[in-house]
Design a protein around this motif. Sequence first.
Motif, short mmCIF file in Angstrom:
data_model
loop_
_atom_site.label_atom_id
_atom_site.label_comp_id
_atom_site.label_asym_id
_atom_site.label_seq_id
_atom_site.Cartn_x
_atom_site.Cartn_y
_atom_site.Cartn_z
N ALA A 178 0.65 -5.07 -0.45
CA ALA A 178 1.56 -5.39 0.65
C ALA A 178 2.98 -5.63 0.12
O ALA A 178 3.97 -5.18 0.71
N ASN A 179 3.06 -6.34 -1.01
CA ASN A 179 4.37 -6.57 -1.63
C ASN A 179 5.01 -5.27 -2.11
O ASN A 179 6.23 -5.08 -2.00
N LEU A 180 4.18 -4.38 -2.63
CA LEU A 180 4.69 -3.09 -3.11
C LEU A 180 5.30 -2.30 -1.95
O LEU A 180 6.33 -1.64 -2.12
N GLU A 181 4.70 -2.41 -0.78
CA GLU A 181 5.16 -1.65 0.38
C GLU A 181 6.53 -2.10 0.87
O GLU A 181 7.25 -1.34 1.52
N SER A 182 6.91 -3.34 0.53
CA SER A 182 8.22 -3.84 0.96
C SER A 182 9.16 -4.06 -0.22
O SER A 182 10.19 -4.70 -0.08
N SER A 183 8.81 -3.50 -1.37
CA SER A 183 9.57 -3.74 -2.60
C SER A 183 10.69 -2.72 -2.81
O SER A 183 10.82 -1.74 -2.06
N VAL A 184 11.44 -2.91 -3.89
CA VAL A 184 12.51 -1.97 -4.26
C VAL A 184 11.94 -0.62 -4.67
O VAL A 184 12.67 0.37 -4.75
N PHE A 185 10.63 -0.57 -4.93
CA PHE A 185 9.99 0.68 -5.34
C PHE A 185 9.23 1.36 -4.20
O PHE A 185 8.54 2.35 -4.41
N GLN A 186 9.34 0.83 -3.00
CA GLN A 186 8.48 1.29 -1.90
C GLN A 186 8.62 2.78 -1.59
O GLN A 186 7.68 3.45 -1.20
N SER A 187 9.82 3.33 -1.82
CA SER A 187 10.05 4.73 -1.45
C SER A 187 9.36 5.72 -2.38
O SER A 187 9.31 6.92 -2.08
N TRP A 188 8.80 5.25 -3.46
CA TRP A 188 8.11 6.14 -4.40
C TRP A 188 6.72 6.54 -3.90
O TRP A 188 6.16 7.52 -4.38
N PHE A 189 6.14 5.76 -2.97
CA PHE A 189 4.72 5.86 -2.68
C PHE A 189 4.41 6.26 -1.23
O PHE A 189 5.17 5.94 -0.32
N ASP A 190 3.28 6.91 -1.07
CA ASP A 190 2.64 7.09 0.23
C ASP A 190 1.66 5.92 0.34
O ASP A 190 0.56 5.96 -0.23
N HIS A 191 2.03 4.89 1.05
CA HIS A 191 1.26 3.65 1.06
C HIS A 191 -0.06 3.82 1.82
O HIS A 191 -1.04 3.11 1.53
N ASP A 192 -0.11 4.73 2.78
CA ASP A 192 -1.39 5.01 3.45
C ASP A 192 -2.38 5.61 2.46
O ASP A 192 -3.58 5.29 2.50
N MET A 193 -1.88 6.44 1.56
CA MET A 193 -2.76 7.05 0.56
C MET A 193 -3.24 6.00 -0.45
O MET A 193 -4.39 6.04 -0.90
N ILE A 194 -2.38 5.05 -0.78
CA ILE A 194 -2.81 3.96 -1.66
C ILE A 194 -3.96 3.20 -1.01
O ILE A 194 -4.97 2.88 -1.65
N GLN A 195 -3.83 2.91 0.28
CA GLN A 195 -4.90 2.19 0.98
C GLN A 195 -6.19 3.00 1.00
O GLN A 195 -7.29 2.45 0.87
N LYS A 196 -6.06 4.31 1.17
CA LYS A 196 -7.25 5.17 1.17
C LYS A 196 -7.95 5.13 -0.18
O LYS A 196 -9.19 5.00 -0.26
#
Length: 573
Positions: A522-540
């Motif tokens: 959750a912290n990663l999704e709102s962090s300075v690095f958030q734009s690097w990731f597909d957060h839905d895919m991380i959850q999957k």
Amino acid sequence: MCGIAGIIGNGIQESEVEEMLLSIAHRGPDARGIYKDKGFAVLGHNRLSIIDLSHEADQPLTDPTGRYHLSFNGEIYNYQELRREIGARYTFRTSSDTEVLLASYILYGKSCLKRLNGMFAFAIWDSKEKKLFAARDRFGVKPFYYSNISNKFLFASEIKAIRYVKSVGPNESVWANYFCFGSYGSPSETFYKDINQLPGGHFIEYENSTLSIDKWYDFAEQIGNIPNNFSTAQIKEKYRELLIDSIKLRFRADVEVGFNISGGIDSSLLLALVNDYNSSKRTRAFTFYTGAERYDELPWVESMIRQTGNPLEKVKFSAVEVPEYAKLLSDGQEEPFGGIPTIAYSKIFKMANQARLKVLMDGQGMDEQWAGYDYYNSQHDSVVQGTGNSSSFKPNVLKSDFANLAKKSEYPTPFNSRLQNSQYRDLFYTKLPRALRFNDRISMSYSTELREPFLDYRLVELAFSIPDNMKINGKTHKYLLREIIKEFVPNKISEAPKRALQTPQREWLGKDLVAFVNESFANLESSVFQSWFDHDMIQKEWEQYKNGSKANSFFIWQWINTSLIASDIQKTT
């Protein structure tokens, strides 16, 4: 062991170096000093007193003429021999290895480096020529970070000291390689833009705003100079002699020395050698365990300790401690680090510090010189021990523009042997550099010096140079080493296979630490690095991990670790 910092150039504020030193105060709580050459340079030093505990040995240390000024982190183990060699050519005022290093540089210039047996990162300012000379030991045991922008050169033992006075962003290509290939950067890179590290075995000269970097330790050349006509008996005898001498040198200290032990052959050998050398006094030993029978090496450790009688501090690490220690470690490391085994290892140093022990030894370095990792016996190019055929990385969770920054590293192959080239990669580019970085930050976070006797360059060169079949014989790794150590340790230890995992990281992440993992993501999704990731895919991937075989948890740890580092960056910007 200490912390060094400095700035060379125009418009230097002494207060900036003071702030740099405060940020790494944990590296040297015993004394702090600053030297200033107004308008040209400021050098700073935090001291952890190990050899010559008097304040006369505090740093920055100046020679009797007042020309040279040294800020030094590390130990010169053969300082007594060097001091005798120097003799009356230099007037010593202390009994420290620091002054021997300074005298060696004054007498021999940059060639003094080849005379040094030790771990070191240091900077010497020549106040007459207005020139900086800095160097790092052969394998990069001690760190040296620098930034060279706008005619100002900054250096320090840790990245945070530079970040304290200079705002920098992430080095995105290094991060992308980390996620796609598990690379922790090249020997000259860091995870931050505009902050570099001096590679091991290199030196720096900085004069008139001009920086030059040169290699002083050519490992491949050294290996080529070693005769290849030694018999097996001669190799065994020579290696035993060097082992004993390496231990003797690393017991040189004016404070108590202890050591870390696991159940493997490396630290079991260390235990035997320590007691052989220090037979009149049982040296204190430290080990960690988790209570998980499948992973713990405590029964092996206790079996050895029962025979030697060493005082043993058993440090238990539990899943509930992971979030707190992970945050502390992330603040200290500032770059990605190993998973829960690394975190558990850090608790040893906390206990040692509480026991007022300033120096510990461990068994780092044997696997690289003796080909101990499982992947050395295969044809694939893995750099992750113990993962088998499972995937360690999940680049599918990365946004395409970020993933496209990744480029798989290519490493030099200076030897005819595939095995030696893999070892060379691990010694200078992958395994060892990152392990040494982890270990330095962990130990120094608790103001503790870590010494690694098996990384004596004489041992590494000899073991590396021997034929491949003396390292791997059939399915037996470290073959000749196992033969050498039989006189020191029981057969059941010398013949034991390498165990890659020492904590139940896979199980803890999928069960005991689910809330911690969810919070991290959750912290990663709102962090300075958030734009690097597909957060839905991380959850999957996370759901599949929890419901799957948990064959590999490295990628889960990558995302947690990144979340922790992002939090640290946000705190300091």
